[in-house]
Enzyme design. Structure first.
Site, PDB file in Angstrom:
ATOM      1  N   ASP A  53      -3.210 -18.531   0.280  1.00  0.00           N
ATOM      2  CA  ASP A  53      -4.236 -19.193  -0.548  1.00  0.00           C
ATOM      3  C   ASP A  53      -4.960 -20.281   0.252  1.00  0.00           C
ATOM      4  O   ASP A  53      -6.184 -20.391   0.239  1.00  0.00           O
ATOM      5  CB  ASP A  53      -3.643 -19.734  -1.869  1.00  0.00           C
ATOM      6  N   TYR A  79       0.822  -1.209   0.000  1.00  0.00           N
ATOM      7  CA  TYR A  79       0.000   0.000   0.000  1.00  0.00           C
ATOM      8  C   TYR A  79       0.863   1.268   0.000  1.00  0.00           C
ATOM      9  O   TYR A  79       0.398   2.328  -0.401  1.00  0.00           O
ATOM     10  CB  TYR A  79      -0.880   0.042   1.251  1.00  0.00           C
ATOM     11  N   LYS A 103       2.915 -15.660   2.384  1.00  0.00           N
ATOM     12  CA  LYS A 103       3.125 -16.334   1.101  1.00  0.00           C
ATOM     13  C   LYS A 103       4.623 -16.634   1.025  1.00  0.00           C
ATOM     14  O   LYS A 103       5.339 -16.206   0.100  1.00  0.00           O
ATOM     15  CB  LYS A 103       2.632 -15.426  -0.041  1.00  0.00           C
ATOM     16  N   ASP A 157      -6.564  -7.191   4.198  1.00  0.00           N
ATOM     17  CA  ASP A 157      -7.693  -6.494   3.565  1.00  0.00           C
ATOM     18  C   ASP A 157      -8.611  -7.508   2.889  1.00  0.00           C
ATOM     19  O   ASP A 157      -9.827  -7.507   3.089  1.00  0.00           O
ATOM     20  CB  ASP A 157      -7.151  -5.492   2.536  1.00  0.00           C
ATOM     21  N   ASP A 208     -12.656  -9.110   4.259  1.00  0.00           N
ATOM     22  CA  ASP A 208     -13.933  -9.041   3.524  1.00  0.00           C
ATOM     23  C   ASP A 208     -14.492 -10.453   3.321  1.00  0.00           C
ATOM     24  O   ASP A 208     -15.702 -10.675   3.427  1.00  0.00           O
ATOM     25  CB  ASP A 208     -13.761  -8.357   2.157  1.00  0.00           C
TER      26      ASP A 208
HETATM   27  C1  IPM Z   1     -10.375  -1.168   4.158  1.00  0.00           C
HETATM   28  C2  IPM Z   1     -10.466  -0.537   2.781  1.00  0.00           C
HETATM   29  C3  IPM Z   1      -9.246   0.322   2.504  1.00  0.00           C
HETATM   30  C4  IPM Z   1      -8.026  -0.591   2.516  1.00  0.00           C
HETATM   31  C5  IPM Z   1      -9.282   1.141   1.192  1.00  0.00           C
HETATM   32  C6  IPM Z   1     -10.486   2.011   1.108  1.00  0.00           C
HETATM   33  C7  IPM Z   1      -8.042   1.973   1.025  1.00  0.00           C
HETATM   34  O1  IPM Z   1     -10.655  -1.507   1.794  1.00  0.00           O
HETATM   35  O2  IPM Z   1     -10.275  -0.433   5.144  1.00  0.00           O
HETATM   36  O3  IPM Z   1     -10.441  -2.392   4.260  1.00  0.00           O
HETATM   37  O4  IPM Z   1      -7.722  -1.243   1.504  1.00  0.00           O
HETATM   38  O5  IPM Z   1      -7.378  -0.641   3.558  1.00  0.00           O
HETATM   39 MN    MN Z   2     -11.043  -3.486   2.597  1.00  0.00          MN
END
Ligand code: IPM
Ligand code: MN
Ligand code: NAD
Length: 369
Positions: free
Chosen positions: A222, A141, A190, A246, A250
């Site tokens: 993975d 990042y 990884k 990240d 999700d």
């Molecule tokens: C999160 C989001 C952020 C990230 C984005 C919006 C930069 O996806 O907080 O999970 O990737 O950290």
């Molecule tokens: Mn995110």
């Protein structure tokens, strides 16, 4: 207690869910006799519109002067396509980096009344309870160089750079957390391919020697993605680098039933923290009243617990959230069988009702003690 809270609602549903967190905190303030001072600042797309940049100096100043920061979400189609330094997301990344919030805690907990909301089988998701610890201020990042080069044939580069120190401090936090829980740490990397992951694994091993009571396992990312769906109950604390964290968080949100259920806390070495849902600004539903405010409200509870050490207050918010879900109310993102689908505002109202009812009950109980 007197506390100053920076409030950055951001874009899209950020504003809608932040309203819920502030309402809840105002009730907590009265019920527990605290004084919360809310100072608003702009970030992301709304800051670009007002100041021309996604993270204005003014916002950074407000955050530096605060005891904790609440953030909604940033981003949206309006600000896509411009130069990368003028993207809303840069504001959020800049805030995390500038403030030094290197350790991001993303708890994943199965709520009994939401088991049917997960696309996975009941027996897979029941009793899930783990925390994903994500490194937040390093890795791909932030590595330099990053950009697009070349005249005729475009070339692009992103750099995955970590110093050992950046790994040590977040891995240490994850071990400390595991020690307070079921004492199992899963490190995700990884290491079969990436140099950064080889060092990451070494640091986990070095740190493990000081935490003999914590069981450590290493998973390649993975395989970890697969095991999150196969046997999610096996996890207690997961620690991983920025990008893997990240993506996996999700994925993990679907164990809880919705992305709209996942709060987070981003911490450094002192008590100041940044509290935000893990979801984004959800442009597809912004302004329709469909946003689930619970991830934001639970983030506010995490703020009370971790930055202010207000345990009873945080418990009260979580209880009100669980009671509201138990009573059958939920926003449309939760595909629960049965129950009543309500909009964002009604969901917030129901939680406030439970907070007040619980207060009355607590008062009655107190008179009998
Ligand atoms: C999160 C989001 C952020 C990230 C984005 C919006 C930069 O996806 O907080 O999970 O990737 O950290
Ligand atoms: Mn995110
Ligand atoms: P998103 O998280 O905004 O939405 C993904 C899906 O989940 C959408 O269908 C959305 O409607 C749904 N969703 C998310 N939160 C919800 C909630 N509280 N209640 C109900 N449904 C919810 O991700 P995206 O669509 O990929 O990204 C949209 C924008 O948000 C992008 O600009 C992205 O960069 C940004 N983003 C910001 C953050 C943040 O501010 N922390 C996090 C992730 C994405």
């Amino acid at each position: 207690m007197k506390k100053k809270i920076a409030v950055l609602e951001g874009d899209g549903i950020g504003k809608e869910v932040m309203a819920g967190a502030l309402d809840v905190l105002r009730v907590i303030e009265k019920r527990f006799h605290h004084h919360f001072e809310f100072v608003e600042g702009k970030i992301g797309g709304s800051a670009i519109d007002s100041y021309g940049v996604p993270l204005p100096e003014e916002t950074l100043r407000i955050c530096r002067e605060a005891d904790a920061i609440l953030l909604g979400a940033v981003g949206g189609p309006k600000w896509e396509g411009g130069p990368s330094h003028l993207r809303p997301e840069k504001g959020l990344l800049g805030l995390r980096k500038e403030m030094g919030f290197f350790a991001n805690f993303r708890p994943v907990k199965a709520v009994q009344s939401l088991i049917s909301a997960s696309p996975l089988k009941r027996e897979v998701v029941e009793n899930i309870d783990f925390v994903l610890v994500r490194e937040l201020t390093g890795g791909i990042y932030f590595g330099k160089p990053s950009g697009r080069f070349g005249e005729t044939e475009p070339q692009v580069v992103d750099t995955l750079r970590y110093s050992k120190h950046e790994m040590v401090r977040v891995i240490e936090k994850a071990f400390q957390l595991a020690r307070t829980r079921r004492k199992k740490l899963t490190s995700v990397d990884k290491a079969n391919v990436l140099e950064s992951s080889k060092l990451w694994r070494e640091v986990v091993e070095e740190t493990a020697s000081r935490y003999a009571d914590v069981e450590v396992e290493h998973l390649l990312v993975d395989a970890a993605a697969m095991k999150l769906i196969q046997t999610p109950r096996a996890f207690d604390v997961i620690v991983t680098e920025n990008l893997f964290g990240d993506i996996l968080s999700d994925e993990a949100s679907m164990l809880t039933g919705s992305l709209g259920m996942m709060p987070s806390a981003s911490l450094r070495e002192d008590n100041v923290g940044l509290y935000e849902p893990i979801h984004g600004s959800a442009p597809d539903i912004a302004g329709t009243g469909k946003a689930n405010p619970l991830a934001m409200i639970l983030s506010a509870a995490m703020m009370l617990r971790y930055s202010f050490h207000m345990v009873e207050e945080a418990d009260a918010i979580e209880l009100a959230v669980y009671e509201t879900l138990e009573a059958g109310y939920h926003t449309p993102d939760l595909a629960v069988s049965g129950g009543v689908i309500v909009n964002t505002k009604t969901m917030i109202r129901k939680i406030l009702d439970h907070l007040s009812e619980d207060e009355v009950i607590a008062g009655i109980m107190a008179t009998f003690q």
